[in-house]
Scaffold this active site. Sequence first.
Site, PDB file in Angstrom:
ATOM      1  N   TRP A 135       0.865  -1.179   0.000  1.00  0.00           N
ATOM      2  CA  TRP A 135       0.000   0.000   0.000  1.00  0.00           C
ATOM      3  C   TRP A 135       0.904   1.233   0.000  1.00  0.00           C
ATOM      4  CZ3 TRP A 135      -2.159   2.610   4.852  1.00  0.00           C
ATOM      5  CH2 TRP A 135      -3.158   3.537   4.523  1.00  0.00           C
ATOM      6  N   ASP A 216      -0.879  -5.887   9.644  1.00  0.00           N
ATOM      7  CA  ASP A 216      -1.868  -4.926   9.144  1.00  0.00           C
ATOM      8  C   ASP A 216      -3.097  -5.739   8.724  1.00  0.00           C
ATOM      9  OD1 ASP A 216      -3.310  -2.918   8.012  1.00  0.00           O
ATOM     10  OD2 ASP A 216      -1.770  -2.261   6.589  1.00  0.00           O
ATOM     11  N   ALA A 218      -6.649  -5.032   7.619  1.00  0.00           N
ATOM     12  CA  ALA A 218      -7.570  -3.964   7.210  1.00  0.00           C
ATOM     13  C   ALA A 218      -8.788  -4.492   6.463  1.00  0.00           C
ATOM     14  CB  ALA A 218      -6.829  -2.952   6.335  1.00  0.00           C
ATOM     15  N   LYS A 251     -13.439  -1.011   6.237  1.00  0.00           N
ATOM     16  CA  LYS A 251     -13.910  -1.788   5.076  1.00  0.00           C
ATOM     17  C   LYS A 251     -14.953  -2.826   5.490  1.00  0.00           C
ATOM     18  CE  LYS A 251     -10.133   0.060   3.328  1.00  0.00           C
ATOM     19  NZ  LYS A 251      -9.762   0.819   2.200  1.00  0.00           N
TER      20      LYS A 251
HETATM   21  C1  LMR Z   1      -6.846   1.967  -0.853  1.00  0.00           C
HETATM   22  O1  LMR Z   1      -5.751   1.382  -0.843  1.00  0.00           O
HETATM   23  O2  LMR Z   1      -7.430   2.250  -1.895  1.00  0.00           O
HETATM   24  C2  LMR Z   1      -7.503   2.309   0.444  1.00  0.00           C
HETATM   25  O3  LMR Z   1      -6.812   1.766   1.508  1.00  0.00           O
HETATM   26  C3  LMR Z   1      -7.751   3.772   0.579  1.00  0.00           C
HETATM   27  C4  LMR Z   1      -6.508   4.534   0.888  1.00  0.00           C
HETATM   28  O4  LMR Z   1      -6.522   5.273   1.875  1.00  0.00           O
HETATM   29  O5  LMR Z   1      -5.503   4.431   0.171  1.00  0.00           O
END
Ligand code: LMR
Length: 400
Positions: A135, A216, A218, A251
């Site tokens: 991410w 993590d 999420a 989420k």
């Molecule tokens: C994403 O990866 O699209 C989500 O986790 C939103 C974000 O904050 O990046």
Amino acid sequence: MTRLSTHDGAFAGLQPQAPDALLSLIGLYRADARADKIDLGVGVYRDAEGHTPVLAAVKAAEAILLRDQQSKSYLGPEGDLGFLDRLKPIVFGPRDAVDIFGVQTPGGTGALRLASELIAAARPGARIFMGTPTWPNHPQIFEISGLEIVSYRYFDSQTQAVRFDEMMSALATARPGDAILLQACCHNPTGADLDAGQWGQIADLIAARGLTPLIDLAYQGLGLGLESDAAGMRRVLDAAPDALLAYSCDKNFGLYRERVGALFAVSDSSARLELAASNIKALARANWSMPPDHGGAVVRIVLEDDALTRMWRDELETMRSRIVEVRKALAAAEPRLSALAQQHGMFARLPLNPAQVAQMRDRHAVYMAGSGRINLAGLTPATVPLFATAYAACLQEEFA
Ligand code: LMR
């Protein structure tokens, strides 16, 4: 270093920052007038009609909250203790609750930020091992806290497979006290999760090398289901003397903009857990003092009530199975997407270069992250064939 004069103003010394590429997609998509545009950008669940509804269980809990809440006074740095207690069995299973300390945080991002500061404070000079791709917010959170990031290749978008050997070789160079960031399920951005055997090997390596896992979590419940999505990471928690877990309800409860998260510390020593707790509370105080309440209170109300909990679990399962159906439909529509049927969660990372991503947007009105990541929940039964055709055309044009 540029020398500032007395008239320059405090902000003159700042460096301009590029806007966040993923979040910029929201505005770009909105401004596109094409009727057949497809939004596969930011990771938000959408139903088969393309809506992100408020869950019925959440609506019901909000009605209860509105009716019963008597005060908006502060709750303290940990936030809503009932929220944390109700979450623990879902996250950790039957583990003894006394060896877990939690604080409520503004989203999973708040939890990661606290975790990174705690790791830096606990061991100056500590390094954090992180697979790529990940991410995009992960590296910047850890850099701001001053941690040294050690990257290794986690995934190959051409083969759509986890590079497990490379991961293990990289982790074999970690020193005692180094941290390792692990996504528990629904890997963002690839959808490629570790299997049970791989989790076991990582747990053994963490124990042998004295590493600190930072999990993590999420997307619990959006991959294989609530229990299965947590099973692998629980093996890691059992193997490490101390561990951290950043959780998001944004989420799985559809509470995105309410920013509902938690940071948990887990330890096999009550003395060390107390140390972690006092430091986490001090860091939370310095970051946001007290967390926002509404979303955490809503989750607590859902989880305190058996009927609402059943309703939430059913709604979560509906979201999960819709994503699985989209994965299957894509795999059936385009053989080069067949690997997606074996992956989990909202995301897949396609082997597209930035020029091809731009082509998908400009020629086919398909919006996706510049890395080639797509949010599968942005597809509907009607748009799967359109997407598959656009993807095939884009690959074709590359070789034309
Ligand atoms: C994403 O990866 O699209 C989500 O986790 C939103 C974000 O904050 O990046």
